[in-house]
Design a protein around this motif. Sequence first.
Motif, PDB file in Angstrom:
ATOM      1  N   ARG A  78       0.823  -1.277  -0.231  1.00  0.00           N
ATOM      2  CA  ARG A  78       0.036   0.071   0.163  1.00  0.00           C
ATOM      3  C   ARG A  78       0.825   1.454   0.023  1.00  0.00           C
ATOM      4  N   GLU A  79       1.995   1.503   0.869  1.00  0.00           N
ATOM      5  CA  GLU A  79       2.727   2.466   0.778  1.00  0.00           C
ATOM      6  C   GLU A  79       3.501   2.696  -0.400  1.00  0.00           C
ATOM      7  N   ARG A  80       3.889   1.703  -1.222  1.00  0.00           N
ATOM      8  CA  ARG A  80       4.463   1.853  -2.399  1.00  0.00           C
ATOM      9  C   ARG A  80       3.530   2.316  -3.457  1.00  0.00           C
ATOM     10  N   ARG A  81       2.288   1.803  -3.412  1.00  0.00           N
ATOM     11  CA  ARG A  81       1.415   2.492  -4.488  1.00  0.00           C
ATOM     12  C   ARG A  81       1.157   3.858  -4.055  1.00  0.00           C
ATOM     13  N   TYR A  82       0.925   4.167  -2.575  1.00  0.00           N
ATOM     14  CA  TYR A  82       0.745   5.481  -2.279  1.00  0.00           C
ATOM     15  C   TYR A  82       1.485   6.530  -2.773  1.00  0.00           C
TER      16      TYR A  82
ATOM     17  N   TYR B 140       1.193   9.665  -5.615  1.00  0.00           N
ATOM     18  CA  TYR B 140       1.726  10.927  -4.958  1.00  0.00           C
ATOM     19  C   TYR B 140       2.704  11.606  -5.922  1.00  0.00           C
ATOM     20  N   MET B 141       3.866  10.693  -6.591  1.00  0.00           N
ATOM     21  CA  MET B 141       4.877  11.234  -7.509  1.00  0.00           C
ATOM     22  C   MET B 141       4.164  11.636  -8.767  1.00  0.00           C
ATOM     23  N   MET B 142       3.231  10.447  -9.336  1.00  0.00           N
ATOM     24  CA  MET B 142       2.669  10.658 -10.543  1.00  0.00           C
ATOM     25  C   MET B 142       1.853  11.969 -10.573  1.00  0.00           C
ATOM     26  N   ALA B 143       0.910  12.000  -9.386  1.00  0.00           N
ATOM     27  CA  ALA B 143       0.114  13.352  -9.357  1.00  0.00           C
ATOM     28  C   ALA B 143       0.917  14.679  -9.277  1.00  0.00           C
ATOM     29  N   THR B 144       2.043  14.743  -8.638  1.00  0.00           N
ATOM     30  CA  THR B 144       2.505  15.775  -8.303  1.00  0.00           C
ATOM     31  C   THR B 144       3.865  16.127  -9.483  1.00  0.00           C
ATOM     32  N   TRP B 145       4.336  15.117  -9.939  1.00  0.00           N
ATOM     33  CA  TRP B 145       5.286  15.376 -11.021  1.00  0.00           C
ATOM     34  C   TRP B 145       5.074  14.827 -12.161  1.00  0.00           C
ATOM     35  N   PRO B 146       4.141  14.614 -12.902  1.00  0.00           N
ATOM     36  CA  PRO B 146       3.681  13.644 -13.876  1.00  0.00           C
ATOM     37  C   PRO B 146       5.045  13.757 -15.017  1.00  0.00           C
ATOM     38  N   GLU B 147       5.908  14.811 -15.141  1.00  0.00           N
ATOM     39  CA  GLU B 147       6.864  14.929 -16.147  1.00  0.00           C
ATOM     40  C   GLU B 147       7.948  14.022 -15.798  1.00  0.00           C
ATOM     41  N   GLY B 148       8.019  13.602 -14.333  1.00  0.00           N
ATOM     42  CA  GLY B 148       9.203  12.745 -14.079  1.00  0.00           C
ATOM     43  C   GLY B 148      10.261  13.694 -13.232  1.00  0.00           C
ATOM     44  N   SER B 149      11.672  13.417 -13.467  1.00  0.00           N
ATOM     45  CA  SER B 149      12.745  13.894 -12.649  1.00  0.00           C
ATOM     46  C   SER B 149      12.314  13.363 -11.194  1.00  0.00           C
ATOM     47  N   TRP B 150      12.211  11.924 -10.956  1.00  0.00           N
ATOM     48  CA  TRP B 150      12.010  11.444  -9.731  1.00  0.00           C
ATOM     49  C   TRP B 150      12.326  10.001 -10.020  1.00  0.00           C
ATOM     50  N   GLN B 151      12.857   9.424  -8.531  1.00  0.00           N
ATOM     51  CA  GLN B 151      12.867   7.856  -8.882  1.00  0.00           C
ATOM     52  C   GLN B 151      12.426   7.436  -7.414  1.00  0.00           C
TER      53      GLN B 151
ATOM     54  N   PRO C 185      21.273  -4.965  -0.747  1.00  0.00           N
ATOM     55  CA  PRO C 185      20.484  -5.416   0.249  1.00  0.00           C
ATOM     56  C   PRO C 185      20.585  -4.709   1.656  1.00  0.00           C
ATOM     57  N   THR C 186      21.832  -4.298   2.207  1.00  0.00           N
ATOM     58  CA  THR C 186      22.018  -3.722   3.537  1.00  0.00           C
ATOM     59  C   THR C 186      21.780  -2.224   3.462  1.00  0.00           C
ATOM     60  N   ARG C 187      21.332  -1.755   2.536  1.00  0.00           N
ATOM     61  CA  ARG C 187      21.250  -0.150   2.288  1.00  0.00           C
ATOM     62  C   ARG C 187      19.830   0.233   2.867  1.00  0.00           C
ATOM     63  N   PRO C 188      19.639   1.170   3.797  1.00  0.00           N
ATOM     64  CA  PRO C 188      18.245   1.554   3.674  1.00  0.00           C
ATOM     65  C   PRO C 188      17.648   2.346   2.654  1.00  0.00           C
ATOM     66  N   ARG C 189      16.538   2.664   2.360  1.00  0.00           N
ATOM     67  CA  ARG C 189      15.916   3.317   1.239  1.00  0.00           C
ATOM     68  C   ARG C 189      14.638   4.386   1.584  1.00  0.00           C
ATOM     69  N   VAL C 190      14.931   5.006   0.908  1.00  0.00           N
ATOM     70  CA  VAL C 190      14.015   6.289   1.044  1.00  0.00           C
ATOM     71  C   VAL C 190      13.119   6.157  -0.080  1.00  0.00           C
ATOM     72  N   ASP C 191      11.755   6.505   0.287  1.00  0.00           N
ATOM     73  CA  ASP C 191      10.791   6.035  -0.576  1.00  0.00           C
ATOM     74  C   ASP C 191      10.704   6.687  -2.056  1.00  0.00           C
ATOM     75  N   ALA C 192      11.343   7.906  -2.041  1.00  0.00           N
ATOM     76  CA  ALA C 192      11.358   8.463  -3.397  1.00  0.00           C
ATOM     77  C   ALA C 192      12.431   9.906  -3.162  1.00  0.00           C
ATOM     78  N   VAL C 193      12.996  10.301  -4.468  1.00  0.00           N
ATOM     79  CA  VAL C 193      13.591  11.383  -4.386  1.00  0.00           C
ATOM     80  C   VAL C 193      13.239  12.194  -5.729  1.00  0.00           C
ATOM     81  N   ARG C 194      13.107  13.461  -5.536  1.00  0.00           N
ATOM     82  CA  ARG C 194      12.822  14.423  -6.861  1.00  0.00           C
ATOM     83  C   ARG C 194      13.862  15.140  -6.926  1.00  0.00           C
TER      84      ARG C 194
ATOM     85  N   GLU D  49      -4.326  12.783  -0.554  1.00  0.00           N
ATOM     86  CA  GLU D  49      -5.672  11.896  -0.203  1.00  0.00           C
ATOM     87  C   GLU D  49      -5.647  11.030  -1.593  1.00  0.00           C
ATOM     88  N   ALA D  50      -5.508   9.701  -1.458  1.00  0.00           N
ATOM     89  CA  ALA D  50      -5.769   9.039  -2.436  1.00  0.00           C
ATOM     90  C   ALA D  50      -7.307   8.355  -2.375  1.00  0.00           C
ATOM     91  N   GLU D  51      -8.015   7.992  -3.342  1.00  0.00           N
ATOM     92  CA  GLU D  51      -9.127   7.449  -3.321  1.00  0.00           C
ATOM     93  C   GLU D  51      -9.428   6.458  -2.305  1.00  0.00           C
TER      94      GLU D  51
END
Length: 169
Positions: A6-10, A14-25, A52-61, A133-135
């Motif tokens: 769910r959080e990955r979907r969320y 968010y990223m697609m709605a906020t920056w549909p042009e990209g420049s994020w990962q 495998p040992t590195r922490p991960r942030v959900d996204a960067v822009r 807010e996602a539906e």
Amino acid sequence: MPRKERERRYISEYMMATWPEGSWQLNVELGAIPPEYVTRYGQERAAALYRPTRPRVDAVRWEKDRYILIEAKIRDIKAGIGDLSFYRGMVPDTVDLPFYDGQPIMYRLVVPWMIDWIQRSATASGIDVVVFEAEWISAYVEERKHYFSAEYRAARAEKMRLREILGVD
């Protein structure tokens, strides 16, 4: 039954709605890669081996004038502040941030709702909070409200019993 990410979907929505042009990962690794790995295997291969040992942030822009580390939380919102504070300390040692070129780094927490005391804590920690807010979130919250009820536990126990009898995973 497969786990629902769910959080990955969320964060994706968010990223697609906020920056549909990209420049994020999404799902970006943070932290240092041991120098002996880099010396022996080169930066790219060392990063893959140590992944495998590195922490991960959900996204960067990335933008010309700023770089944003973004964490999304649906349920445990206050944990997002802790995660971002932890990641802040890892950034100086992360030599492979995608498209990072010395821009000032901002920290953002994306949540479906906000509580005043968490907002104050985020502000004090230098973290920007965005309510997105996602539906489908309200249905998930309703589902979670009943998760620990006696009725839900009984229904789940019965479902698990039937799966075992039928040999279904």
